[in-house]
Design a protein around this motif. Structure first.
Motif, PDB file in Angstrom:
ATOM      1  N   MET A 162       1.117  -1.272   0.224  1.00 28.69           N
ATOM      2  CA  MET A 162       0.012  -0.152  -0.113  1.00 28.69           C
ATOM      3  C   MET A 162       0.322   1.290   0.413  1.00 28.69           C
ATOM      4  SD  MET A 162      -3.396  -1.356   2.615  1.00 28.69           S
ATOM      5  CE  MET A 162      -3.923   0.673   2.597  1.00 28.69           C
ATOM      6  N   THR A 163       2.260   0.698   0.505  1.00 30.48           N
ATOM      7  CA  THR A 163       3.785   2.882   0.298  1.00 30.48           C
ATOM      8  C   THR A 163       3.497   2.342  -0.868  1.00 30.48           C
ATOM      9  OG1 THR A 163       4.502   0.852   1.345  1.00 30.48           O
ATOM     10  CG2 THR A 163       3.138   2.418   2.780  1.00 30.48           C
ATOM     11  N   ALA A 164       3.635   1.586  -1.945  1.00 28.28           N
ATOM     12  CA  ALA A 164       4.378   1.650  -3.245  1.00 28.28           C
ATOM     13  C   ALA A 164       3.981   2.995  -3.841  1.00 28.28           C
ATOM     14  CB  ALA A 164       3.590   0.671  -4.353  1.00 28.28           C
ATOM     15  N   HIS A 165       2.848   3.598  -3.598  1.00 28.09           N
ATOM     16  CA  HIS A 165       1.956   4.591  -4.817  1.00 28.09           C
ATOM     17  C   HIS A 165       2.491   6.241  -3.640  1.00 28.09           C
ATOM     18  CE1 HIS A 165       0.346   2.108  -7.345  1.00 28.09           C
ATOM     19  NE2 HIS A 165      -0.868   1.383  -6.723  1.00 28.09           N
ATOM     20  N   LEU A 166       3.769   6.124  -2.998  1.00 33.12           N
ATOM     21  CA  LEU A 166       4.051   7.381  -1.742  1.00 33.12           C
ATOM     22  C   LEU A 166       5.158   7.981  -2.459  1.00 33.12           C
ATOM     23  CD1 LEU A 166       2.785   6.297   1.564  1.00 33.12           C
ATOM     24  CD2 LEU A 166       1.301   7.500   0.382  1.00 33.12           C
ATOM     25  N   GLN A 167       5.787   7.199  -3.327  1.00 30.76           N
ATOM     26  CA  GLN A 167       7.563   7.488  -3.297  1.00 30.76           C
ATOM     27  C   GLN A 167       7.421   8.716  -3.962  1.00 30.76           C
ATOM     28  OE1 GLN A 167       9.552   5.141  -2.996  1.00 30.76           O
ATOM     29  NE2 GLN A 167       8.003   3.891  -1.914  1.00 30.76           N
ATOM     30  N   PRO A 168       8.355   9.873  -3.524  1.00 27.31           N
ATOM     31  CA  PRO A 168       8.394  11.620  -3.914  1.00 27.31           C
ATOM     32  C   PRO A 168       8.272  11.665  -4.629  1.00 27.31           C
ATOM     33  CG  PRO A 168      10.220  10.453  -1.412  1.00 27.31           C
ATOM     34  CD  PRO A 168       9.416   9.143  -2.191  1.00 27.31           C
ATOM     35  N   GLN A 169       9.264  10.514  -6.070  1.00 26.17           N
ATOM     36  CA  GLN A 169       9.382  11.034  -6.598  1.00 26.17           C
ATOM     37  C   GLN A 169       8.121  11.304  -7.765  1.00 26.17           C
ATOM     38  OE1 GLN A 169      10.986   8.123  -5.868  1.00 26.17           O
ATOM     39  NE2 GLN A 169      10.006   6.793  -7.670  1.00 26.17           N
ATOM     40  N   ASP A 170       7.595  10.256  -7.521  1.00 24.46           N
ATOM     41  CA  ASP A 170       5.321  10.928  -8.374  1.00 24.46           C
ATOM     42  C   ASP A 170       4.961  10.961  -8.012  1.00 24.46           C
ATOM     43  OD1 ASP A 170       5.525   8.167  -7.533  1.00 24.46           O
ATOM     44  OD2 ASP A 170       6.561   7.147  -9.465  1.00 24.46           O
ATOM     45  N   THR A 171       4.728  11.707  -6.461  1.00 19.59           N
ATOM     46  CA  THR A 171       4.002  11.912  -5.491  1.00 19.59           C
ATOM     47  C   THR A 171       3.323  13.343  -4.821  1.00 19.59           C
ATOM     48  OG1 THR A 171       3.982   9.207  -4.416  1.00 19.59           O
ATOM     49  CG2 THR A 171       2.452  10.653  -3.357  1.00 19.59           C
ATOM     50  N   ALA A 172       2.410  13.837  -5.012  1.00 17.46           N
ATOM     51  CA  ALA A 172       1.857  14.790  -4.564  1.00 17.46           C
ATOM     52  C   ALA A 172       1.060  14.753  -3.527  1.00 17.46           C
ATOM     53  CB  ALA A 172       1.901  15.476  -5.213  1.00 17.46           C
ATOM     54  N   LEU A 173       1.828  15.528  -2.329  1.00 11.98           N
ATOM     55  CA  LEU A 173       0.631  16.322  -0.918  1.00 11.98           C
ATOM     56  C   LEU A 173      -0.124  16.801  -1.147  1.00 11.98           C
ATOM     57  CD1 LEU A 173      -0.641  15.461   2.062  1.00 11.98           C
ATOM     58  CD2 LEU A 173       1.702  17.583   3.255  1.00 11.98           C
ATOM     59  N   VAL A 174      -1.813  16.585  -1.241  1.00 12.39           N
ATOM     60  CA  VAL A 174      -2.713  17.322  -1.486  1.00 12.39           C
ATOM     61  C   VAL A 174      -3.635  17.521   0.058  1.00 12.39           C
ATOM     62  CG1 VAL A 174      -4.856  18.290  -2.824  1.00 12.39           C
ATOM     63  CG2 VAL A 174      -2.795  16.783  -3.764  1.00 12.39           C
ATOM     64  N   ILE A 175      -3.346  19.825   0.142  1.00 17.32           N
ATOM     65  CA  ILE A 175      -4.440  19.703   1.251  1.00 17.32           C
ATOM     66  C   ILE A 175      -5.439  20.313   0.659  1.00 17.32           C
ATOM     67  CG2 ILE A 175      -4.138  21.078   3.239  1.00 17.32           C
ATOM     68  CD1 ILE A 175      -1.101  20.476   1.845  1.00 17.32           C
ATOM     69  N   ILE A 176      -6.594  19.470   1.342  1.00 18.70           N
ATOM     70  CA  ILE A 176      -8.142  20.336   0.797  1.00 18.70           C
ATOM     71  C   ILE A 176      -9.161  20.913   1.415  1.00 18.70           C
ATOM     72  CG2 ILE A 176     -10.592  19.521  -0.207  1.00 18.70           C
ATOM     73  CD1 ILE A 176      -9.081  17.242  -1.281  1.00 18.70           C
ATOM     74  N   ASP A 177      -9.151  22.035   1.863  1.00 20.84           N
ATOM     75  CA  ASP A 177      -9.882  22.952   1.974  1.00 20.84           C
ATOM     76  C   ASP A 177     -10.128  23.739   3.676  1.00 20.84           C
ATOM     77  OD1 ASP A 177     -11.346  23.577  -0.676  1.00 20.84           O
ATOM     78  OD2 ASP A 177     -13.048  21.809   0.115  1.00 20.84           O
ATOM     79  N   MET A 178      -8.687  23.814   3.660  1.00 20.26           N
ATOM     80  CA  MET A 178      -8.436  24.021   5.016  1.00 20.26           C
ATOM     81  C   MET A 178      -8.568  25.657   5.414  1.00 20.26           C
ATOM     82  SD  MET A 178      -8.246  21.000   6.911  1.00 20.26           S
ATOM     83  CE  MET A 178      -7.329  21.666   8.609  1.00 20.26           C
ATOM     84  N   GLN A 179      -9.819  25.918   5.220  1.00 17.85           N
ATOM     85  CA  GLN A 179     -10.166  27.603   5.606  1.00 17.85           C
ATOM     86  C   GLN A 179     -10.565  28.107   6.781  1.00 17.85           C
ATOM     87  OE1 GLN A 179     -11.460  26.644   1.146  1.00 17.85           O
ATOM     88  NE2 GLN A 179     -11.749  28.626   1.098  1.00 17.85           N
ATOM     89  N   ASN A 180     -10.921  29.035   7.609  1.00 16.86           N
ATOM     90  CA  ASN A 180     -11.760  29.721   8.598  1.00 16.86           C
ATOM     91  C   ASN A 180     -13.392  29.165   8.246  1.00 16.86           C
ATOM     92  OD1 ASN A 180      -9.251  30.982   9.561  1.00 16.86           O
ATOM     93  ND2 ASN A 180      -9.783  33.148   8.098  1.00 16.86           N
ATOM     94  N   ASP A 181     -13.890  28.892   7.117  1.00 14.93           N
ATOM     95  CA  ASP A 181     -15.067  29.138   7.087  1.00 14.93           C
ATOM     96  C   ASP A 181     -15.752  27.506   7.530  1.00 14.93           C
ATOM     97  OD1 ASP A 181     -17.060  31.471   6.674  1.00 14.93           O
ATOM     98  OD2 ASP A 181     -16.704  31.512   5.014  1.00 14.93           O
ATOM     99  N   PHE A 182     -14.492  26.762   7.257  1.00 11.48           N
ATOM    100  CA  PHE A 182     -14.748  25.627   7.797  1.00 11.48           C
ATOM    101  C   PHE A 182     -13.436  24.630   8.881  1.00 11.48           C
ATOM    102  CE2 PHE A 182     -14.525  25.182   2.198  1.00 11.48           C
ATOM    103  CZ  PHE A 182     -15.952  24.955   2.105  1.00 11.48           C
ATOM    104  N   CYS A 183     -13.400  25.169   9.100  1.00 15.67           N
ATOM    105  CA  CYS A 183     -12.555  24.796  10.402  1.00 15.67           C
ATOM    106  C   CYS A 183     -12.698  25.668  11.380  1.00 15.67           C
ATOM    107  CB  CYS A 183     -11.158  24.280   9.679  1.00 15.67           C
ATOM    108  SG  CYS A 183     -10.731  22.951   8.206  1.00 15.67           S
ATOM    109  N   HIS A 184     -12.252  27.189  11.434  1.00 19.50           N
ATOM    110  CA  HIS A 184     -12.643  27.542  12.701  1.00 19.50           C
ATOM    111  C   HIS A 184     -13.943  27.661  13.476  1.00 19.50           C
ATOM    112  CE1 HIS A 184     -11.533  31.622  14.835  1.00 19.50           C
ATOM    113  NE2 HIS A 184     -10.410  31.665  14.154  1.00 19.50           N
ATOM    114  N   GLU A 185     -13.958  28.251  14.620  1.00 19.10           N
ATOM    115  CA  GLU A 185     -14.765  28.187  15.629  1.00 19.10           C
ATOM    116  C   GLU A 185     -15.984  29.583  15.290  1.00 19.10           C
ATOM    117  OE1 GLU A 185     -11.205  29.519  18.462  1.00 19.10           O
ATOM    118  OE2 GLU A 185     -11.757  27.643  16.378  1.00 19.10           O
ATOM    119  N   ASP A 186     -15.245  30.759  14.437  1.00 18.40           N
ATOM    120  CA  ASP A 186     -15.921  31.798  13.934  1.00 18.40           C
ATOM    121  C   ASP A 186     -16.490  31.734  12.625  1.00 18.40           C
ATOM    122  OD1 ASP A 186     -15.878  32.637  16.983  1.00 18.40           O
ATOM    123  OD2 ASP A 186     -13.885  33.826  16.273  1.00 18.40           O
TER     124      ASP A 186
END
Length: 208
Positions: free
Chosen positions: A1-25
């Motif tokens: 399952m870790t074969a598809h994590l090799q740095p040369q062909d993998t990207a880390l994608v961060i989705i919608d970590m924004q105030n309207d979704f995550c902040h208490e206000d």
């Protein structure tokens, strides 16, 4: 399952970590739409993955959502109503929550749940030579799942990080994890992903 994590062909994608979704206000908290504490608990997990990714040479991609009068469709307003105001383009609510792009990171703006619909995400990933994507962020069962499904259909190897994303409820979160693992990709936790990238970074750090 870790074969598809090799740095040369993998990207880390961060989705919608924004105030309207995550902040208490933010809009989600004020409307009681989700468990904001669960969203906020993702921050240290994602932050750790970002550090491991950068050390190993894994590209980091921030995907964020905005809406304004030019991107709200009839279908959108029929479902969410005209009073639904969230991640308004240029507003505090649309700004990042605690995790910010750094020089060299890719940034993709979207206007629908999936990070691939109407964006250049596919072009960005392919230009960097990425065949695999590691997905984090919110909401597991909405934007993260939509992006995972479309990513798989575009022939990316998809990994969803179970403790670096959060859903509208624990049940919805668990349902998406089961669905992704069954049909669309792999599900790992942050420690499993981080271990692969730490191992990849060790020779780089030793030669520095």
């Amino acid at each position: 399952m870790t074969a598809h994590l090799q740095p040369q062909d993998t990207a880390l994608v961060i989705i919608d970590m924004q105030n309207d979704f995550c902040h208490e206000d933010g809009a989600s908290a004020k409307r009681g739409l989700a468990d904001i504490a669960a969203f906020q608990a993702c921050v240290p997990k994602i932050d750790g993955l970002i550090a491991h990714a950068r050390a190993a040479g894994v590209p980091v991609v921030f995907v964020y959502m905005t809406l304004d009068d030019t991107t709200k469709s009839e279908a959108w307003t029929n479902k969410h109503g005209t009073e639904m105001s969230i991640v308004v383009k240029g507003s505090w609510g649309a700004d990042y929550y605690k995790l910010y792009p750094q020089p060299g990171d890719a940034v993709v703006e979207k206007h629908r749940y999936s990070g691939f619909i109407g964006t250049n995400l596919d072009l960005v990933l392919r230009s960097m030579g990425c065949k695999s994507i590691v997905l984090t962020g919110v909401l597991t069962n909405v934007c993260v799942e939509s992006t995972a499904r479309d990513g798989f259909m575009l022939d990316y190897n998809v990994t969803l990080v179970s403790d670096a994303c959060a859903g509208s409820s624990p049940e919805a979160h668990a349902g998406t994890l089961a669905n992704i693992a069954s049909v669309f990709g792999n599900v790992l936790d942050a420690e499993q992903v981080g271990a692969v990238w730490r191992a990849a970074a060790a020779p780089i750090e030793a030669s520095a």
